[in-house]
Design a protein around this motif. Sequence first.
Motif, mmCIF file in Angstrom:
data_model
loop_
_atom_site.group_PDB
_atom_site.id
_atom_site.type_symbol
_atom_site.label_atom_id
_atom_site.label_comp_id
_atom_site.label_asym_id
_atom_site.label_seq_id
_atom_site.Cartn_x
_atom_site.Cartn_y
_atom_site.Cartn_z
ATOM 1 N N PHE A 1 43.135 39.884 43.802
ATOM 2 C CA PHE A 1 42.571 40.604 44.956
ATOM 3 C C PHE A 1 42.435 39.629 46.082
ATOM 4 O O PHE A 1 41.550 38.538 46.183
ATOM 5 C CB PHE A 1 41.464 41.356 44.624
ATOM 6 N N ALA B 1 40.926 49.659 47.039
ATOM 7 C CA ALA B 1 41.812 50.410 46.216
ATOM 8 C C ALA B 1 43.145 50.763 46.894
ATOM 9 O O ALA B 1 44.104 50.987 46.159
ATOM 10 C CB ALA B 1 41.264 51.667 45.555
ATOM 11 N N SER C 1 33.375 38.712 45.706
ATOM 12 C CA SER C 1 34.586 38.932 44.877
ATOM 13 C C SER C 1 34.430 39.735 43.702
ATOM 14 O O SER C 1 35.173 40.617 43.573
ATOM 15 C CB SER C 1 35.206 37.603 44.926
ATOM 16 N N THR C 2 33.689 39.257 42.727
ATOM 17 C CA THR C 2 33.509 39.792 41.614
ATOM 18 C C THR C 2 32.519 41.212 41.420
ATOM 19 O O THR C 2 32.776 42.083 40.557
ATOM 20 C CB THR C 2 33.116 38.929 40.659
ATOM 21 N N THR D 1 43.277 42.721 32.738
ATOM 22 C CA THR D 1 43.267 43.639 33.451
ATOM 23 C C THR D 1 41.899 43.626 34.681
ATOM 24 O O THR D 1 41.902 44.399 35.538
ATOM 25 C CB THR D 1 42.881 44.962 32.593
ATOM 26 N N HIS D 2 40.929 42.869 34.114
ATOM 27 C CA HIS D 2 39.712 42.664 35.010
ATOM 28 C C HIS D 2 39.257 41.266 34.739
ATOM 29 O O HIS D 2 38.881 40.964 33.660
ATOM 30 C CB HIS D 2 38.554 43.711 34.672
ATOM 31 N N ASP E 1 42.603 41.883 39.231
ATOM 32 C CA ASP E 1 42.701 43.145 38.968
ATOM 33 C C ASP E 1 44.121 43.566 38.620
ATOM 34 O O ASP E 1 45.102 43.498 39.244
ATOM 35 C CB ASP E 1 42.386 44.167 40.158
ATOM 36 N N ASP E 2 44.089 44.135 37.349
ATOM 37 C CA ASP E 2 45.345 44.418 36.467
ATOM 38 C C ASP E 2 46.381 43.205 36.644
ATOM 39 O O ASP E 2 47.661 43.431 36.918
ATOM 40 C CB ASP E 2 45.772 45.645 37.143
ATOM 41 N N ASP F 1 34.637 50.494 48.019
ATOM 42 C CA ASP F 1 35.441 50.813 47.026
ATOM 43 C C ASP F 1 36.778 51.494 47.225
ATOM 44 O O ASP F 1 37.667 51.213 46.655
ATOM 45 C CB ASP F 1 34.649 51.486 46.012
ATOM 46 N N LEU G 1 38.628 37.948 42.505
ATOM 47 C CA LEU G 1 38.844 39.103 41.279
ATOM 48 C C LEU G 1 40.306 39.147 40.986
ATOM 49 O O LEU G 1 41.116 39.216 41.979
ATOM 50 C CB LEU G 1 38.316 40.327 42.054
ATOM 51 N N ILE H 1 46.344 45.359 47.181
ATOM 52 C CA ILE H 1 45.654 44.321 46.494
ATOM 53 C C ILE H 1 45.540 43.045 47.426
ATOM 54 O O ILE H 1 44.759 42.057 46.958
ATOM 55 C CB ILE H 1 46.926 43.849 45.171
ATOM 56 N N ARG I 1 38.376 36.912 36.567
ATOM 57 C CA ARG I 1 37.990 36.092 37.486
ATOM 58 C C ARG I 1 39.159 34.946 37.519
ATOM 59 O O ARG I 1 39.481 34.330 36.718
ATOM 60 C CB ARG I 1 36.709 35.230 37.061
#
Length: 281
Positions: free
Chosen positions: A43, A276, A243-244, A87-88, A38-39, A272, A36, A279, A90
């Motif tokens: 991850f 968070a 992962s996604t 931002t989001h 993320d920003d 979740d 994933l 990373i 693969r």
Amino acid sequence: MTTLWVNGRIVAPGESGVSALDHGLTVGDGIFETALVDDGRPFALTRHLRRLERSAALVGMSTPTETEIRAAIEETLAAAAATSPVTHGRLRITVTSGVGPLGSDRGDAAPSLIVGVVPTGAWPAEVRAVTVPWTRNERSAVAGAKTTSYAENVVALAEAHRRDAHEALLANTRGELCEGTGSNVVVVLDGELLTPPLSSGCLAGITRELFLEWAGQEGLAVVEKDLPFDVLAEAEGVLLTSSTRGVQPLAAIDGRPLERTEAGEKARELYDRRAAEGIDP
């Protein structure tokens, strides 16, 4: 738009970056990881690279060094960000055994490295799965390796889409619940969270690994045990992990509506929240 890095340089989608004789193309001799983004950052990248090493060892294939792979990832992400920040999305890391003969024997060429990044949207609010008649071979020579030989998954997932579902779930050759085409499975039965062990032939998913680790740390019981495939017909709830997806409750399986169970919601919330916190856990 997909950003691609192939064997040392950024290439345009559709541009050739590997030989037509690359064994990843001719016989599917390769391994890969999907993480994933993320920003703009991947991850759990360290865990993904460790699993890439394990897959390489299982199939007896050499890979570029971790330093080389990380540098390729950084260059790819930077090139993607120059066009539009991801931002989001693969991240896909693919390693093949390189140029080889037109047969199953490997040559002595250097491995090929391909890195791709693509923005993705969110999963639908309600995700459905179906069971399919094909099986995973838990005794396969490549069991446990994340290989590019994905034709079985392509066929199974196409069947799921034909039946208006998002994922296909498979048994192993012993008739036990194994995994999805791109996910691990957790079932809620009598309020208990149960998941197949790695001996079932399922892939050692990174999200599965993190979830089990974090659940153990926080006292949320998740039991690894062999489960008959028909447990899916009686489970109160079913969760997919990848992962996604993170930890994703299913809305239905084989057309049967599933509950949002208390145990399943605790599992999703725990994952979740812990994901968070950093990373690269």
